[in-house]
Design a protein around this motif. Structure first.
Motif, PDB file in Angstrom:
ATOM      1  N   LEU A 103       3.073   2.561  12.677  1.00 53.82           N
ATOM      2  CA  LEU A 103       3.605   3.346  11.411  1.00 53.82           C
ATOM      3  C   LEU A 103       3.754   4.942  10.805  1.00 53.82           C
ATOM      4  O   LEU A 103       4.034   5.002  10.102  1.00 53.82           O
ATOM      5  N   ASP A 142       4.159   6.430  -6.768  1.00 56.17           N
ATOM      6  CA  ASP A 142       2.860   5.164  -6.541  1.00 56.17           C
ATOM      7  C   ASP A 142       1.974   5.335  -7.507  1.00 56.17           C
ATOM      8  O   ASP A 142       1.210   6.029  -7.672  1.00 56.17           O
ATOM      9  N   GLN A 173       3.610  -3.830   3.107  1.00 52.18           N
ATOM     10  CA  GLN A 173       2.370  -4.077   4.614  1.00 52.18           C
ATOM     11  C   GLN A 173       1.915  -5.366   4.610  1.00 52.18           C
ATOM     12  O   GLN A 173       2.120  -5.759   5.764  1.00 52.18           O
ATOM     13  N   PHE A 195       4.808   0.330   4.563  1.00 53.45           N
ATOM     14  CA  PHE A 195       3.862   0.174   3.092  1.00 53.45           C
ATOM     15  C   PHE A 195       4.370  -0.748   1.898  1.00 53.45           C
ATOM     16  O   PHE A 195       3.519  -0.856   1.648  1.00 53.45           O
ATOM     17  N   SER A 196       5.534  -0.537   2.172  1.00 52.57           N
ATOM     18  CA  SER A 196       5.499  -1.215   0.213  1.00 52.57           C
ATOM     19  C   SER A 196       5.258  -2.929   0.060  1.00 52.57           C
ATOM     20  O   SER A 196       5.074  -3.276  -0.520  1.00 52.57           O
ATOM     21  N   THR A 221       0.712  -1.372  -0.100  1.00 52.06           N
ATOM     22  CA  THR A 221      -0.245  -0.378   0.002  1.00 52.06           C
ATOM     23  C   THR A 221       0.428   1.178  -0.226  1.00 52.06           C
ATOM     24  O   THR A 221       2.144   1.365   0.005  1.00 52.06           O
ATOM     25  N   GLY A 222       0.252   2.398  -0.334  1.00 52.35           N
ATOM     26  CA  GLY A 222       1.357   3.471   0.180  1.00 52.35           C
ATOM     27  C   GLY A 222       0.744   4.535   0.557  1.00 52.35           C
ATOM     28  O   GLY A 222      -0.574   4.730   2.203  1.00 52.35           O
ATOM     29  N   GLY A 223       0.474   5.567   1.173  1.00 56.72           N
ATOM     30  CA  GLY A 223       0.285   6.945   1.689  1.00 56.72           C
ATOM     31  C   GLY A 223       0.290   8.176   1.097  1.00 56.72           C
ATOM     32  O   GLY A 223       1.592   8.109   0.327  1.00 56.72           O
ATOM     33  N   TRP A 226       4.193   8.747  -0.522  1.00 52.81           N
ATOM     34  CA  TRP A 226       5.094   8.908   0.402  1.00 52.81           C
ATOM     35  C   TRP A 226       6.546   7.787  -0.905  1.00 52.81           C
ATOM     36  O   TRP A 226       8.040   7.555  -1.147  1.00 52.81           O
ATOM     37  N   THR A 237      -3.802   6.370   4.578  1.00 53.05           N
ATOM     38  CA  THR A 237      -3.180   5.209   3.391  1.00 53.05           C
ATOM     39  C   THR A 237      -4.031   5.435   2.377  1.00 53.05           C
ATOM     40  O   THR A 237      -4.776   5.918   2.150  1.00 53.05           O
TER      41      THR A 237
END
Lengths: 357, 651
Positions: A161, A238, A278, A275-276, A125-127, A226, A203
């Protein structure tokens, strides 16, 4: 007479549980989630559960079972102590499970390397970070205005996180004061909407909603995502937010040089694990290759299904879900933080936030 | 808007939608009756099935489930004295007293009719307000929520009756128990005694069961009779209960407003709502003498509020995607599965679905209250079962419910320790509601105080919302104090009395050590981590010292019983039954221990023939196994399970 009765019951139960095979028909698979019901990991598992049920041989009933506690360490420890699974218990972790492991939290009794051969799914996932327009920030050209003032950020805690946003803000040279005690990212967003905080992040799946509401209404301006850490260890844009610069790009634009140094190295390796890579699904260590492959095939089937393709963007964002042996590589990268980075981060957290290790 | 409302109404009654609603309602009734299980468990059971269901059916089913839990949880609260869910803890106080007087039917009927009104009120507010609610939610920031917490705490005064100091100290215990675990500001672990279990703090379900269920069970075991001591035909009282609700219609209305408001504000949590309503009714009543001893208004107030809460709670969930409670969080997950995104779309293009939820909420309340009425004649018979048979069942349910909190055997140990302390409190007239209020508000107060100071500095006290709530607090304290009559006693205690080996002194000793330790512990942390528990424990410790060494009146006990008195011995004996089950469980796990426990306790407490004892034990076991199977719940394991791998259900 009574003895006989008990004996019959026990005998029936034993025979019932002995007739186990790779076919799961009529069985119930328990999917342990070491977090509260309703949280990100819970939603993720509940999204996958019915799809997995359809893809597994025999279509077992897949139920998500929440076992929160100890910042996810309690249940993970318990899962780590089970081995040779029959395929009826699976476990889903998150970045918040990996951080205490990497930082050497005293409560951690699990070893990620044990699950190298039994990982069956990895979900990245990302943010995205965003600020309030009341700060005077409208476009990246206003970065100076942002730098000149105190910003407030609603945080869940310095070892959560939130390490990623807090460290990113600091590297960007922003004067961000975290206010702790938020009960989740959605509480952080509410504080942002009330104007109590003026910088926030969500996120990917939650940011998609922010984009549709706050950003559209002009009440939030995105800063950067991110980014995701690729297999070479570099950060790239992303895929869910291809139009947003990632942190390193943004930094370069603001300062004319690439971010570097121990802080950035630590940030990058924790970004990879938080994240990458997660969320992951594991079977208990030592589970037979047959059962592991059954699961890997099932997830491959899920990922290829039309149902998944049509519904996954909303639920998960556009990230490549990985199963099969490739997932092992992702796990390796997720726990690869070098000892220097780990030490640096621990010192930083102690010095800046008084965290005791 | 009206068109959409009507369209949604027609939608609910078309096709199988209504049947799904009924199914949700039935499951909700069952879950409400079982203590310790709430909406979270219910939703977790239903969620796997809603995938691929049509949206209207799924919404009807989910809402049906959540709407009736606060209706049916009244059964357990009134008839057994065990809070059926954390939203009906306050109902126990007067509801159970009424049941003991043989007026269980009246209490239930008043509760169900109040619930019905509260639920419909909540649904109405949801209909009207959902379109304009956003500014209300945004108005209540950290400062205002903190002040609401203070308003809640001020209820302790009226709930403590004639022993204000005891209430104050009990509230302090609750506040400090609430600070156990990680600090909101610094993440430090407080008062954990090095135990990982306590790192997460205590949970409200455990405290609720310990404060109400355990002391009642002990009491009833000691008397070993039926719950209802007066012989009265159960059918009587239905009309009276209804009449009670109608007579108190304005109370029902006010408490529904309170319930809806608490529901709308994310951050206060559902378990406060019944206490605020209860505090409100005690405060505004002229004659307070019967509260806690069986005043019907003490049932009506929390019951109308806790049903109204659900309608209110849907507002932040639907508008912001911010759940006000655990069950709303899971409901939110369910919406995602259905492809409905919470947010403005639910009052724009998807308004239809919002109104489907409104109608489901209203219909579920009507159907749920109706079913509960229909069931209650049968269920109320529980109060006429000899306690020797009922007690093992209740102890089993309570332990099982406590174990579901974090699925750790320590849940049960915590229950027993706190249960023992609360049993002492009950017997020596220390107000347990005060402890519970302190506990449920502790985290709210600390978190929002810290955040408000960080966001606004101390200027937060000057915000208009804070000032308004402050004035309401002062008014409410004044109203509460105006009607209460002061009770002065001439009894004093001598210091020497305090060292006599009496049970009350044991309790005061425990309290003394607890406050002392809390003071010590709070100095082990950073300023921000220690200041809240530190401030409270210092005030409490000082008050206790003053009460013991200077005042000498506050703690003068009405009953000073020594350890050897019959009453005390009986109390210890009945408590040891609970210990027996916990001990057996530690060794052999739940399933085996329950069976043994049922046989031993019934052999001891009843004159039933062996055959019947075994049949009842098997029936109880079968009930637990079905529950565990269909709701996918675990049993507490013991040492046996640790050393041996056993097949279900013995694992």
């Amino acid at each position: 007479m009574f003895k006989k009765f008990v004996a019959t019951i026990v005998a029936t139960l034993i025979t019932a549980s002995a007739s186990m095979a790779a076919d799961f028909s009529g069985k119930t698979v328990e999917w342990l989630i070491p977090f509260k019901a309703g949280g990100g990991s819970d939603k993720w598992a509940r999204y996958y559960a019915p799809l997995l049920s359809k893809a597994l041989p025999g279509n077992p009933n897949v139920v998500v079972k929440n076992c929160p506690g100890g910042g996810s360490t309690t249940c993970t420890n318990q899962f780590a102590s089970t081995s040779n699974g029959d395929g009826l218990t699976i476990f889903g972790d998150s970045g918040s499970t990996k951080f205490p492991y990497l930082l050497g939290d005293q409560r951690v009794k699990y070893e990620y390397k044990d699950w190298m051969k039994t990982i069956v799914l990895a979900t990245p996932t990302g943010g995205v970070a965003y600020v309030s327009p009341k700060t005077g920030y409208k476009t990246p050209a206003d970065f100076k205005k942002l730098k000149g003032r105190e910003l407030k950020y609603g945080s869940q805690g310095a070892t959560s996180l939130d390490i990623i946003p807090l460290l990113a803000f600091e590297m960007a040279g922003l004067n961000v004061k975290p206010v702790f005690g938020m009960k989740g990212r959605s509480a952080g967003r509410l504080a942002f909407e009330r104007g109590e905080t003026n910088i926030d992040y969500q996120t990917s799946s939650s940011y998609l909603k922010v984009e549709k509401t706050l950003v559209k209404e002009g009440k939030a301006i995105p800063l950067f995502s991110w980014g995701v850490v690729n297999s070479e260890g570099n950060i790239e844009r992303d895929p869910t937010f291809p139009n947003l610069p990632h942190f390193a790009e943004y930094y370069q634009q603001a300062y004319g040089k690439k971010p570097a140094g121990p802080a950035f190295n630590a940030w990058k390796s924790f970004l990879a694990s938080g994240f990458s890579a997660q969320k992951m699904v594991f079977l208990p260590k030592g589970t037979s290759a047959d059962i592991v492959n059954t699961y890997r095939d099932a997830f491959a089937k899920v990922l290829a299904s039309d149902e998944f393709k049509s519904s996954s963007k909303k639920g998960l964002g556009v990230y490549k879900q990985v199963t099969g042996p490739a997932a092992e590589g992702i796990l390796k990268a997720a726990i690869a933080a070098d000892p220097k980075s780990k030490e640096w981060l621990k010192n930083y957290l102690t010095k800046k936030y008084g965290v005791k290790f | 808007m009206i068109d959409t409302l009507l369209e949604a109404f027609v939608l609910i009654f078309s096709g199988a939608h209504f049947l799904y609603l009924l199914f949700g309602v039935c499951l909700g009734i069952l879950i409400g009756i079982l203590p310790g299980l709430g909406g979270i468990v219910g939703f977790s059971i239903l969620l796997p099935f809603i995938y691929g269901m049509d949206t209207v059916s799924a919404l009807a089913m989910l809402i049906g489930l959540i709407a009736v839990i606060p209706t049916s949880d009244t059964f357990t609260s009134v008839l057994m004295g065990i809070p059926g869910s954390s939203a009906s803890q306050a109902t126990v106080l007067d509801g159970f007293s009424l049941a003991k007087q043989g007026q269980g039917a009246r209490a239930l009927s008043a509760a169900f009719s109040a619930s019905l009104f509260g639920g419909l009120f909540g649904a109405t507010v949801l209909t009207l307000i959902v379109v304009v609610a956003k500014p209300i939610i945004l108005f209540f920031g950290s400062s205002e929520l903190f002040m609401l917490g203070i308003l809640g705490i001020s209820m302790v005064g009226v709930l403590s009756g004639d022993s204000f100091v005891k209430g104050f100290l009990a509230c302090g215990v609750g506040l400090l128990l609430g600070t156990m675990g990680s600090s909101p500001a610094t993440g430090e672990w407080r008062m954990t005694f090095g135990s990982y279990y306590l790192f997460d703090g205590l949970k409200v379900v455990t405290i609720g069961l310990a404060a109400f269920a355990i002391p009642e069970i002990c009491d009833l075991l000691r008397k070993n009779k039926t719950i209802a001591t007066k012989e009265e035909p159960l059918g009587k009282g239905w009309a009276q209960g209804l009449f009670d609700t109608i007579k108190n219609k304005w109370l029902v209305f006010r408490c529904s407003v309170i319930g809806t408001m608490v529901g709308i504000l994310p951050g206060l949590g559902g378990s406060v709502v019944d206490w605020i309503a209860y505090g409100h009714v005690v405060q505004t009543s002229k004659d307070k003498s019967q509260f806690g001893k069986g005043d019907i208004r003490g049932v009506i107030a929390p019951e109308s509020a806790n049903n109204a809460k659900e309608g209110g709670g849907l507002i932040p969930t639907l508008l912001f995607g911010i759940p006000g409670s655990g069950s709303m969080a899971v409901f939110l997950g369910g919406l995602t599965l259905l492809g409905i995104e919470p947010g403005p779309s639910l009052i724009e293009e998807n308004l239809k679905f919002t109104y489907v939820m409104v109608w489901s909420l209203a219909l579920a309340n009507v159907v749920g209250a109706g079913l509960c009425f229909a069931l209650s004649n049968k269920v109320a018979k529980i109060t006429t079962i000899p306690y020797g048979i009922l007690a093992p069942f209740m102890i089993m349910i309570v332990c099982f419910a406590a174990f579901q909190v974090t699925r750790s055997i320590y849940d049960i140990y915590t229950l027993v320790v706190l249960g023992a302390i609360c049993t002492l409190m009950k017997n020596y007239n220390w107000p347990r509601p005060a402890l519970l209020i302190g506990f449920v508000l502790s985290d709210t107060l600390e978190t929002y105080l810290y955040q408000a100071v960080q966001f606004y500095d101390w200027n937060f006290l000057l915000r208009p919302g804070v000032i308004i709530i402050f004035i309401i607090t002062i008014l409410s304290v004044y109203l509460g104090a105006r009607n209460s009559k002061k009770i002065t006693t001439n009894q004093t205690i001598d210091i020497k009395d305090l060292f006599k080996p009496t049970v009350q002194n044991l309790f005061i000793g425990i309290l003394y050590c607890f406050f002392g330790f809390a003071v010590f512990d709070s100095f082990q942390h950073n300023l921000l981590g220690g200041i809240f528990p530190g401030g409270i424990s210092i005030i409490m410790f000082a008050t206790l010292n003053y009460a013991i060494f200077v005042n000498k009146q506050w703690l003068s006990a009405s009953v000073q019983t020594s350890f050897s008195s019959d009453e005390t011995v009986d109390l210890f004996k009945s408590f040891s039954w609970i210990l027996l089950l916990v001990f057996l469980n530690t060794l052999f796990g739940f399933v085996i221990s329950i069976f043994v426990f049922f046989i031993v306790i019934m052999k001891n407490k009843t004159n039933l023939p062996n055959r019947k004892i075994i049949i009842i034990s098997i029936a109880a076991l079968a009930f637990m196994l079905m529950l565990s199977h269909f709701m996918v719940l675990d049993f507490p394991p013991g040492l046996l399970q640790y050393f041996m791998k056993l097949p279900w259900p013995l694992n």
